[in-house]
Enzyme design. Structure first.
Site, PDB file in Angstrom:
ATOM      1  CG  ASP A   1     -32.927 -19.627  11.119  1.00  0.00           C
ATOM      2  OD1 ASP A   1     -31.702 -19.451  11.131  1.00  0.00           O
ATOM      3  OD2 ASP A   1     -33.475 -20.661  11.583  1.00  0.00           O
TER       4      ASP A   1
ATOM      5  CG  ASP B   1     -28.651 -24.453   9.779  1.00  0.00           C
ATOM      6  OD1 ASP B   1     -28.583 -25.338   8.918  1.00  0.00           O
ATOM      7  OD2 ASP B   1     -27.782 -23.566   9.922  1.00  0.00           O
TER       8      ASP B   1
ATOM      9  CE  LYS C   1     -14.921 -19.954  12.755  1.00  0.00           C
ATOM     10  NZ  LYS C   1     -15.819 -19.973  11.591  1.00  0.00           N
TER      11      LYS C   1
ATOM     12  CB  THR D   1     -25.324 -18.732  13.274  1.00  0.00           C
ATOM     13  OG1 THR D   1     -26.009 -19.952  13.345  1.00  0.00           O
ATOM     14  CG2 THR D   1     -25.992 -17.717  14.147  1.00  0.00           C
TER      15      THR D   1
HETATM   16  C1  XBP Z   1     -27.834 -22.813  13.101  1.00  0.00           C
HETATM   17  C2  XBP Z   1     -26.549 -22.995  13.734  1.00  0.00           C
HETATM   18  C3  XBP Z   1     -25.335 -23.325  12.970  1.00  0.00           C
HETATM   19  C4  XBP Z   1     -25.261 -24.706  12.384  1.00  0.00           C
HETATM   20  C5  XBP Z   1     -23.835 -25.047  12.005  1.00  0.00           C
HETATM   21  O1  XBP Z   1     -27.939 -21.539  12.550  1.00  0.00           O
HETATM   22  O2  XBP Z   1     -26.453 -22.830  14.923  1.00  0.00           O
HETATM   23  O3  XBP Z   1     -24.289 -23.170  13.866  1.00  0.00           O
HETATM   24  O4  XBP Z   1     -25.653 -25.685  13.325  1.00  0.00           O
HETATM   25  O5  XBP Z   1     -23.346 -24.159  11.072  1.00  0.00           O
HETATM   26  P1  XBP Z   1     -29.323 -20.855  11.994  1.00  0.00           P
HETATM   27  P2  XBP Z   1     -21.771 -23.948  10.813  1.00  0.00           P
HETATM   28  O6  XBP Z   1     -30.489 -21.516  12.647  1.00  0.00           O
HETATM   29  O7  XBP Z   1     -29.153 -19.410  12.371  1.00  0.00           O
HETATM   30  O8  XBP Z   1     -29.327 -21.028  10.497  1.00  0.00           O
HETATM   31  O9  XBP Z   1     -21.045 -25.213  11.191  1.00  0.00           O
HETATM   32  O10 XBP Z   1     -21.663 -23.633   9.339  1.00  0.00           O
HETATM   33  O11 XBP Z   1     -21.328 -22.787  11.663  1.00  0.00           O
HETATM   34 MG    MG Z   2     -32.509 -21.917  13.063  1.00  0.00          MG
END
Ligand code: XBP
Ligand code: MG
Length: 237
Positions: free
Chosen positions: A9, A11, A54, A123
């Site tokens: 993953d 973020d 979004k 995501t």
């Molecule tokens: C984390 C998320 C993402 C980011 C924003 O994803 O939920 O939506 O906060 O990204 P993960 P975008 O932990 O799966 O990496 O604005 O580019 O959608």
């Molecule tokens: Mg994450």
């Protein structure tokens, strides 16, 4: 079933991107567009379970600005806001303002050097992934055989779709992979696709319910490839 690939993953797992990366980028976009929307740390935490930028803007509007959604062209406006937010986020990350979490760089380098296959399942938007990898470990984007990100699938986490998408492209069964996630939403996505999962909770996800995880670790510092192989072997028993 030997461990063949590590599915990471982004973020919260590779780096603490949300509070000081994504959140200010959303706020700067809103301000630049003359919208008096502001996501403070607490509100952002409430919005985080809605994954995808979004989708997060839309969910916020449903609660606080239904008038915005009722306007013709609202979806295009959300897409434009999100594109602007992505540009701002990429600039922040490219400037080196978001470091990797402890142990991440060492583990990713080791995996690459030792031939453990690497993939991303996130995501967030693909531009954001490349920006983070290149800013923190120049050249490392190429180490990831598959990068599953953003709108590659219709249903974002907690749906398992992005993991299934990545597994298809790796041409591996879920049981030969190990996921590393930071959130309950991400854990649901990975385990929903059948991938054994290690959780390293992040700022916003500490205290969530991680039942179903192989193990929960504070972070990846001190974690070796042998540790991951052993955890994975334990899952198969
Ligand atoms: C984390 C998320 C993402 C980011 C924003 O994803 O939920 O939506 O906060 O990204 P993960 P975008 O932990 O799966 O990496 O604005 O580019 O959608
Ligand atoms: Mg994450």
């Amino acid at each position: 079933m030997a461990l063949q690939a590590l599915l990471l993953d982004v973020d919260g797992t590779l780096a603490e991107t949300e509070r000081d990366g994504h959140r200010p980028a959303f706020n700067e976009t809103f301000a630049a567009e003359g919208l008096d929307w502001r996501w403070d740390e607490a509100r952002y935490g409430e919005l985080l379970p809605v994954t995808g930028g979004k989708e997060r803007i839309r969910a916020y509007c449903e609660q606080h600005h239904p008038d915005f959604l009722a306007e013709p062209g609202a979806e295009q406006r959300i897409a434009a806001l999100h594109a602007d937010k992505t540009r701002r986020y990429v600039a922040t990350v490219a400037a080196g303002r978001i470091p990797l979490r402890p142990g991440v760089e060492r583990l990713v380098r080791l995996a690459h050097q030792q031939g453990l296959r690497l993939a991303i399942a996130t995501t967030t938007s693909p531009q954001n992934v490349g920006a983070l990898l290149e800013a923190t470990m120049p050249g490392s984007t190429a180490w990831f055989e598959v990068i599953g990100a953003g709108d590659a699938v219709a249903h974002k986490k907690p749906a398992p779709d992005i993991y299934t998408w990545v597994l298809d492209r790796l041409d591996l069964p879920a049981s030969e992979c190990l996921a590393i996630e930071d959130s309950a939403v991400g854990l649901r996505a990975a385990t929903g696709a059948g991938v054994p999962t290690v959780v390293t909770p992040s700022l916003y996800t500490a205290g969530e319910d991680f039942s179903g995880a192989l193990t929960v670790l504070d972070d990846l510092s001190g974690v070796t490839l042998a540790d991951l192989v052993a955890l994975h072997a334990g899952a198969a028993r």
